[in-house]
Design an enzyme around this catalytic site. Structure first.
Site, PDB file in Angstrom:
ATOM      1  N   ASP A 116       0.854  -1.183   0.000  1.00  0.00           N
ATOM      2  CA  ASP A 116       0.000   0.000   0.000  1.00  0.00           C
ATOM      3  C   ASP A 116       0.893   1.239   0.000  1.00  0.00           C
ATOM      4  O   ASP A 116       1.781   1.364   0.846  1.00  0.00           O
ATOM      5  CB  ASP A 116      -0.883  -0.020   1.249  1.00  0.00           C
ATOM      6  CG  ASP A 116      -2.021   0.982   1.166  1.00  0.00           C
ATOM      7  OD1 ASP A 116      -2.397   1.379   0.050  1.00  0.00           O
ATOM      8  OD2 ASP A 116      -2.530   1.361   2.238  1.00  0.00           O
ATOM      9  N   HIS A 166      -3.900  13.794   0.847  1.00  0.00           N
ATOM     10  CA  HIS A 166      -4.131  12.818   1.911  1.00  0.00           C
ATOM     11  C   HIS A 166      -2.980  12.822   2.911  1.00  0.00           C
ATOM     12  O   HIS A 166      -3.196  12.846   4.129  1.00  0.00           O
ATOM     13  CB  HIS A 166      -4.310  11.416   1.323  1.00  0.00           C
ATOM     14  CG  HIS A 166      -4.332  10.327   2.353  1.00  0.00           C
ATOM     15  ND1 HIS A 166      -5.369  10.157   3.245  1.00  0.00           N
ATOM     16  CD2 HIS A 166      -3.419   9.363   2.670  1.00  0.00           C
ATOM     17  CE1 HIS A 166      -5.113   9.131   4.041  1.00  0.00           C
ATOM     18  NE2 HIS A 166      -3.926   8.640   3.710  1.00  0.00           N
ATOM     19  N   GLU A 213     -10.550   3.738   3.300  1.00  0.00           N
ATOM     20  CA  GLU A 213      -9.640   4.483   2.435  1.00  0.00           C
ATOM     21  C   GLU A 213      -9.969   4.075   1.003  1.00  0.00           C
ATOM     22  O   GLU A 213      -9.864   2.894   0.646  1.00  0.00           O
ATOM     23  CB  GLU A 213      -8.173   4.201   2.763  1.00  0.00           C
ATOM     24  CG  GLU A 213      -7.794   4.661   4.170  1.00  0.00           C
ATOM     25  CD  GLU A 213      -6.284   4.742   4.400  1.00  0.00           C
ATOM     26  OE1 GLU A 213      -5.524   3.998   3.762  1.00  0.00           O
ATOM     27  OE2 GLU A 213      -5.885   5.571   5.249  1.00  0.00           O
ATOM     28  N   GLU A 234      -9.126   3.706  -2.693  1.00  0.00           N
ATOM     29  CA  GLU A 234      -7.854   3.600  -3.403  1.00  0.00           C
ATOM     30  C   GLU A 234      -8.046   2.877  -4.734  1.00  0.00           C
ATOM     31  O   GLU A 234      -9.037   2.182  -4.947  1.00  0.00           O
ATOM     32  CB  GLU A 234      -6.839   2.799  -2.566  1.00  0.00           C
ATOM     33  CG  GLU A 234      -6.724   3.286  -1.121  1.00  0.00           C
ATOM     34  CD  GLU A 234      -5.510   2.713  -0.403  1.00  0.00           C
ATOM     35  OE1 GLU A 234      -4.662   2.066  -1.044  1.00  0.00           O
ATOM     36  OE2 GLU A 234      -5.426   2.927   0.828  1.00  0.00           O
ATOM     37  N   ASP A 246      -9.218   0.137   1.778  1.00  0.00           N
ATOM     38  CA  ASP A 246      -8.243  -0.212   2.817  1.00  0.00           C
ATOM     39  C   ASP A 246      -8.849   0.158   4.173  1.00  0.00           C
ATOM     40  O   ASP A 246      -8.527   1.190   4.756  1.00  0.00           O
ATOM     41  CB  ASP A 246      -6.957   0.567   2.542  1.00  0.00           C
ATOM     42  CG  ASP A 246      -5.893   0.320   3.591  1.00  0.00           C
ATOM     43  OD1 ASP A 246      -5.907  -0.743   4.217  1.00  0.00           O
ATOM     44  OD2 ASP A 246      -5.052   1.220   3.777  1.00  0.00           O
ATOM     45  N   ARG A 272      -8.528   3.518  13.048  1.00  0.00           N
ATOM     46  CA  ARG A 272      -7.619   4.645  13.306  1.00  0.00           C
ATOM     47  C   ARG A 272      -7.083   4.664  14.728  1.00  0.00           C
ATOM     48  O   ARG A 272      -5.938   5.108  14.952  1.00  0.00           O
ATOM     49  CB  ARG A 272      -8.339   5.962  13.029  1.00  0.00           C
ATOM     50  CG  ARG A 272      -8.812   6.136  11.608  1.00  0.00           C
ATOM     51  CD  ARG A 272      -7.680   6.095  10.608  1.00  0.00           C
ATOM     52  NE  ARG A 272      -8.167   6.307   9.249  1.00  0.00           N
ATOM     53  CZ  ARG A 272      -7.434   6.098   8.167  1.00  0.00           C
ATOM     54  NH1 ARG A 272      -6.186   5.660   8.266  1.00  0.00           N
ATOM     55  NH2 ARG A 272      -7.940   6.318   6.977  1.00  0.00           N
ATOM     56  N   GLN A 330      -4.421   1.954  14.860  1.00  0.00           N
ATOM     57  CA  GLN A 330      -3.290   2.416  14.046  1.00  0.00           C
ATOM     58  C   GLN A 330      -2.476   3.489  14.764  1.00  0.00           C
ATOM     59  O   GLN A 330      -1.238   3.444  14.778  1.00  0.00           O
ATOM     60  CB  GLN A 330      -3.840   2.954  12.725  1.00  0.00           C
ATOM     61  CG  GLN A 330      -2.791   3.428  11.736  1.00  0.00           C
ATOM     62  CD  GLN A 330      -3.400   4.087  10.497  1.00  0.00           C
ATOM     63  OE1 GLN A 330      -4.618   4.089  10.313  1.00  0.00           O
ATOM     64  NE2 GLN A 330      -2.554   4.646   9.648  1.00  0.00           N
ATOM     65  N   LYS A 339      -4.857  -2.223  10.077  1.00  0.00           N
ATOM     66  CA  LYS A 339      -5.202  -2.394   8.663  1.00  0.00           C
ATOM     67  C   LYS A 339      -5.392  -3.861   8.282  1.00  0.00           C
ATOM     68  O   LYS A 339      -6.042  -4.150   7.285  1.00  0.00           O
ATOM     69  CB  LYS A 339      -4.062  -1.856   7.787  1.00  0.00           C
ATOM     70  CG  LYS A 339      -3.675  -0.416   8.055  1.00  0.00           C
ATOM     71  CD  LYS A 339      -4.412   0.516   7.152  1.00  0.00           C
ATOM     72  CE  LYS A 339      -3.777   1.899   7.132  1.00  0.00           C
ATOM     73  NZ  LYS A 339      -4.462   2.772   6.172  1.00  0.00           N
ATOM     74  N   THR A 353      -8.994  -6.001   3.700  1.00  0.00           N
ATOM     75  CA  THR A 353      -8.821  -5.059   2.592  1.00  0.00           C
ATOM     76  C   THR A 353      -9.711  -5.569   1.471  1.00  0.00           C
ATOM     77  O   THR A 353      -9.533  -6.699   1.020  1.00  0.00           O
ATOM     78  CB  THR A 353      -7.352  -5.024   2.118  1.00  0.00           C
ATOM     79  OG1 THR A 353      -6.511  -4.727   3.237  1.00  0.00           O
ATOM     80  CG2 THR A 353      -7.156  -3.989   1.035  1.00  0.00           C
ATOM     81  N   GLU A 392     -10.301  12.191   7.223  1.00  0.00           N
ATOM     82  CA  GLU A 392     -10.104  13.488   6.569  1.00  0.00           C
ATOM     83  C   GLU A 392     -11.432  14.232   6.416  1.00  0.00           C
ATOM     84  O   GLU A 392     -11.522  15.427   6.691  1.00  0.00           O
ATOM     85  CB  GLU A 392      -9.465  13.293   5.201  1.00  0.00           C
ATOM     86  CG  GLU A 392      -8.050  12.757   5.242  1.00  0.00           C
ATOM     87  CD  GLU A 392      -7.603  12.332   3.849  1.00  0.00           C
ATOM     88  OE1 GLU A 392      -7.095  13.182   3.106  1.00  0.00           O
ATOM     89  OE2 GLU A 392      -7.793  11.144   3.501  1.00  0.00           O
TER      90      GLU A 392
END
Lengths: 413, 413
Positions: free
Chosen positions: A124, A131, A199, A201, A231, A235, A238, A251, A255, A356
């Site tokens: 990844d 970002h 996420e 992606e 993904d 948080r 993490q 994570k 996925t 975000e």
């Protein structure tokens, strides 16, 4: 029957020409019918074409595309050309083709879709300037949001290949440790993640392998196609775990990828020069061809669009990611998957993660299902995307969706 | 014929009783003879026993142990018991066994050894308190050497499974970017790594898989055995790239493992309580059985011993690593490999990496081949280890060795 510019070619498959899965698209996947084995197919319109039966090629009578992907770029092009001719309305032998091929079309509603490749390694990256800047501000408010390496190389890390799952797979909220809470006893807290995020992606699927010690050659010689990827990220887990060795359990629980791999050949009209880079990267990262991709992503939360991340704004392009991944001599295997990192644009409504969009929960997103700082149990997240096709039509990338299941009970200690 | 305490059992295989690869050991690997296919074998003394022929079981007529490993703990125990009886000198049917089995023994000097498992995911932990402290002091001299999470969970990250190679595979010095140098133009420098290092570790090989969303059960239900592992590391590349997402190209160019997997059953006499932990970890990391391992490692540089890392001093034990790896619901696959991180003891001569032994190059190691801050082209590193066996004898883990090849030429930019 190559992917030329100009008006789109027409197919005899009913509904295909008006579909974002037209003859210009033809993504590859793996499907099964009730009680039947998993086999490789290509999507056209709302149907799946069985490839082993159509092409009389046993490489497609397999539960993963790896065998086909290993054949390399010339074989990919040849197969695509054959399929486009077999499905085309405007070739002299169309009637005969239709009679031969139609028995091998299966309605999508009658199939189950599987993970399309057996994933080798999963990497990844972290290639969106917006970002990386946003996350840097949130996670490390006392520092420069971009680390010193960020503009010199596409930062990346390895994720867990064994938990890459196909779209539709339920995602169970993970358990984990998070940092001590204010007013607590100073110990980390163990329990279900309270900051479960997404996420949005793009993922790139490697076909042609390399030898250990040698760098990859041209991007399109190695990379077969593109998938959408979510993904999922806890948080809180993490944030506590990631110093100094990077994301791990925050994570690795899941996925999700789309069931359809869009071949690079279908994205010819989407290619754009990459975003300008300052400073110029070292030679091994120099762009030789335009491999920016004008792919427009949409993130839906319980059916409501909440974000529209623009892949064309990515700072590092996928050819640069591949060059970086292999510059140290790391070898590629067929089935390797590497992802772009969260796609975020400059505008708020272009951010590809909830952390975000909600600025770490401070500005919740309002939806019909209620306000969301992070994901609630039962929430469904769907990521879709389209790209320019020939003649002004658009093609779709297969969507990736997943629904959050409650955490398992916390074990007694 | 179980792995009981007491005097070691005797084998009719010449030289086996006096060898560290005695009847008490019996590690599994994959071998081939000139022009022949790769097949599974067990080492006894200086010979390899062909398992498919001996046990009339096609699962061993494969180029990897995965099929056997997937059968689970009861099957592992049953196979080990059968092999010990077939090879034993002190059973009534020894003469008949010898006549039947001897034709399937191949001298080690006549075989090539291969990677013993097809690796699923590869995870690397960071479980030595002394290693983490040393590296923290070197990489982050202005901070507490241990990050806030370190005593609460075994810190880990995913590495590259596709570049796990068997002992003896040459290791090409990687190219990469390192931080701007004093007196330079402020740009990162691209070129061959100038700080190529080793990390002496133990690796744990998973046999029994788990389902997505469920944590692993008992350590010995899932983990089949142990391998020695050298996590080659380009320290200059690593130092520049690793913030914020962890090691990537600094590690992904090669990870070497021994050709022999020592089953946990052979390590019964090596089991010790793990090192005391303060604070007590959360319940999911509580130790239920003693899975500390009294394994004595030796690191040789060009044939000279330079370090003796003691695995028994590790802060986090392998059962805790497995519990952490899966507490978030991440599933295990047969062939998954996880490593302990560098094994370092408190004494200088117990440090398992050159960056620690030489304190980032400031205190070079003196060898007959000259002083070494980091590895030179042509250097050979060999990691070996022994553990207590029954009756005071010791068993050996298969060694892992590798020689540094010069970097490939730097491409013109």
């Amino acid at each position: 029957m190559t992917d030329a510019a100009g008006p789109p070619a027409s197919s005899w498959v009913p509904g295909a020409d008006a579909s974002p899965y037209s003859l210009a698209n033809l993504p590859y996947g793996v499907y099964s019918r009730a009680g039947g084995p998993a086999r490789c197919g290509v999507r056209i319109g709302d149907q799946v074409l069985d490839l082993a039966a159509t092409l009389h090629d046993e490489v497609f009578a397999a539960p993963a595309l790896n065998g086909f992907l290993a054949r390399g770029r010339a074989a990919w092009a040849d197969t695509r050309d054959r399929l486009r001719r077999l499905l085309a309305a405007d070739v002299p032998e169309a009637a005969a083709n239709r009679a031969a091929v139609q028995p091998h079309l299966v309605p999508l509603e009658d199939v189950r879709l599987h993970l399309p490749v057996e994933v080798g390694d999963y990497v990844d990256f972290y290639c969106s300037l917006e970002h990386a800047t946003n996350v840097g501000r949130i996670f490390r408010p006392d520092q420069d949001p971009l680390p010193p390496n960020w503009r010199h190389l596409p930062v990346g890390y390895h994720g867990r290949a064994g938990t890459v799952v196909v779209s539709g797979t339920p995602v169970r909220r993970p358990l984990g440790q998070r940092a001590p809470e204010p007013g607590g006893d100073g110990s980390p807290v163990f329990g279900p993640s309270t900051r479960l995020d997404i996420e949005a992606e793009l993922g790139f699927v490697v076909g042609t392998p390399t030898r250990l010690g040698e760098p990859a050659g041209d991007f399109a010689d190695h990379v077969f196609g593109v998938t959408l990827l979510n993904d999922w990220s806890a948080r809180d887990v993490q944030a506590f775990e990631y110093v100094p060795l990077g994301p791990f359990l925050g994570k690795s629980f899941a996925t999700s990828v789309s069931p359809w791999i869009t071949p690079l050949a279908a994205l010819a009209a989407a290619r754009v020069p990459g975003r300008a880079q300052d400073p110029a990267p070292p030679g091994y990262l120099a762009r030789r061809e335009p491999w920016g991709l004008d792919i427009a992503i949409t993130v839906e939360l319980n059916g409501e669009p909440v974000s529209h991340p623009p892949f064309r704004e990515m700072y590092w392009t996928p050819d640069q990611m591949l060059a970086h991944l292999t510059v140290n001599g790391a070898s590629l295997r067929t089935g390797d998957l590497y992802a772009s990192g969260t796609v975020s644009g400059a505008a708020r409504e272009q951010r590809g993660s909830l952390i975000e969009l909600t600025w770490n929960g401070a500005e919740p997103v309002r939806t019909a299902a209620g306000e969301r700082a992070f994901l609630a149990d039962g929430d469904t997240v769907t990521i879709s995307a389209t790209a320019p096709g020939p003649g002004g039509a658009r093609i779709a990338l297969g969507e990736v969706t997943g629904t959050i299941q409650p955490a398992r009970p916390v074990p007694a200690s």
